[in-house]
Design a protein around this motif. Sequence first.
Motif, short mmCIF file in Angstrom:
data_model
loop_
_atom_site.label_atom_id
_atom_site.label_comp_id
_atom_site.label_asym_id
_atom_site.label_seq_id
_atom_site.Cartn_x
_atom_site.Cartn_y
_atom_site.Cartn_z
N GLU A 1 32.61 43.41 40.06
CA GLU A 1 32.73 44.74 39.46
C GLU A 1 34.19 45.20 39.38
OE1 GLU A 1 30.09 47.43 41.46
OE2 GLU A 1 28.40 46.08 41.23
N LYS A 2 35.05 44.62 40.20
CA LYS A 2 36.46 45.03 40.22
C LYS A 2 37.36 44.14 39.35
CE LYS A 2 36.32 48.13 43.70
NZ LYS A 2 36.90 49.42 43.78
N ILE A 3 36.97 42.90 39.15
CA ILE A 3 37.80 41.96 38.38
C ILE A 3 37.79 42.39 36.91
CG2 ILE A 3 38.11 39.57 37.66
CD1 ILE A 3 36.69 38.78 40.31
N GLY B 1 45.44 44.87 43.29
CA GLY B 1 44.62 46.00 43.71
C GLY B 1 45.48 47.19 44.13
N GLU B 2 45.03 48.35 43.78
CA GLU B 2 45.74 49.58 44.13
C GLU B 2 45.95 49.70 45.64
OE1 GLU B 2 45.08 54.36 43.44
OE2 GLU B 2 43.31 53.09 43.71
N LYS B 3 44.96 49.29 46.42
CA LYS B 3 45.00 49.46 47.87
C LYS B 3 45.40 48.18 48.61
CE LYS B 3 41.62 53.15 47.83
NZ LYS B 3 40.34 53.62 48.36
N ALA B 4 45.86 47.17 47.89
CA ALA B 4 46.25 45.91 48.52
C ALA B 4 47.53 46.10 49.33
CB ALA B 4 46.45 44.83 47.47
N LEU C 1 48.70 44.98 35.77
CA LEU C 1 47.45 45.72 35.91
C LEU C 1 47.24 46.07 37.37
CD1 LEU C 1 44.87 43.68 33.77
CD2 LEU C 1 45.77 45.94 33.28
N ILE C 2 47.19 47.34 37.68
CA ILE C 2 46.86 47.81 39.02
C ILE C 2 45.41 48.29 38.95
CG2 ILE C 2 47.38 49.43 40.87
CD1 ILE C 2 49.58 47.33 40.41
N ILE C 3 44.54 47.64 39.70
CA ILE C 3 43.11 47.93 39.64
C ILE C 3 42.78 49.07 40.61
CG2 ILE C 3 40.79 46.97 39.81
CD1 ILE C 3 42.70 45.71 37.63
N THR D 1 41.25 41.51 48.74
CA THR D 1 40.17 40.53 48.57
C THR D 1 39.18 40.90 47.48
OG1 THR D 1 38.94 41.56 50.36
CG2 THR D 1 40.35 39.68 50.93
N ASP D 2 39.17 42.14 47.03
CA ASP D 2 38.26 42.54 45.96
C ASP D 2 38.44 41.68 44.71
OD1 ASP D 2 36.88 44.58 47.25
OD2 ASP D 2 38.30 46.12 46.60
N LEU D 3 39.66 41.27 44.45
CA LEU D 3 39.93 40.55 43.21
C LEU D 3 39.63 39.07 43.31
CD1 LEU D 3 43.12 42.50 42.16
CD2 LEU D 3 40.77 42.81 41.38
N TYR D 4 39.14 38.62 44.47
CA TYR D 4 38.69 37.24 44.60
C TYR D 4 37.26 37.07 44.10
CZ TYR D 4 42.65 36.31 47.73
OH TYR D 4 43.89 36.16 48.26
N ASP D 5 36.39 38.00 44.51
CA ASP D 5 34.98 37.77 44.21
C ASP D 5 34.16 39.02 43.96
OD1 ASP D 5 34.93 38.78 46.78
OD2 ASP D 5 34.13 36.97 47.70
#
Length: 91
Positions: free
Chosen positions: A75-77, A36-39, A60-62, A68-72
């Motif tokens: 819309e972000k995964i 994630g970009e903001k991780a 890949l930078i989302i 935690t966005d990339l866990y569940d």
Amino acid sequence: MNSNEGWNTTSALSFMNMPLLSYADEIESPVLVIHGEKAHSRYFSEDAFKKLKGDNKELLIIPGANHTDLYDNMEKIPFDKITAFYQRYLK
């Protein structure tokens, strides 16, 4: 609480004693790094990616995603990017 007045103590000491990226340049398998970009730990993925060799690696930078966005957060995964990577390299 069933703890019998004691808890197991765990730590990351084994990781501190082993530089995890020491052998990253020896990885020959395809690698897809998604972060994630903001991780808060984004720097670690970027550092690890820089050490990887070969042309079968992708970072890949989302945008807008945190750790935690990339866990569940469905819309972000980036399922389309993951699928394309697997289809290309895991035949």
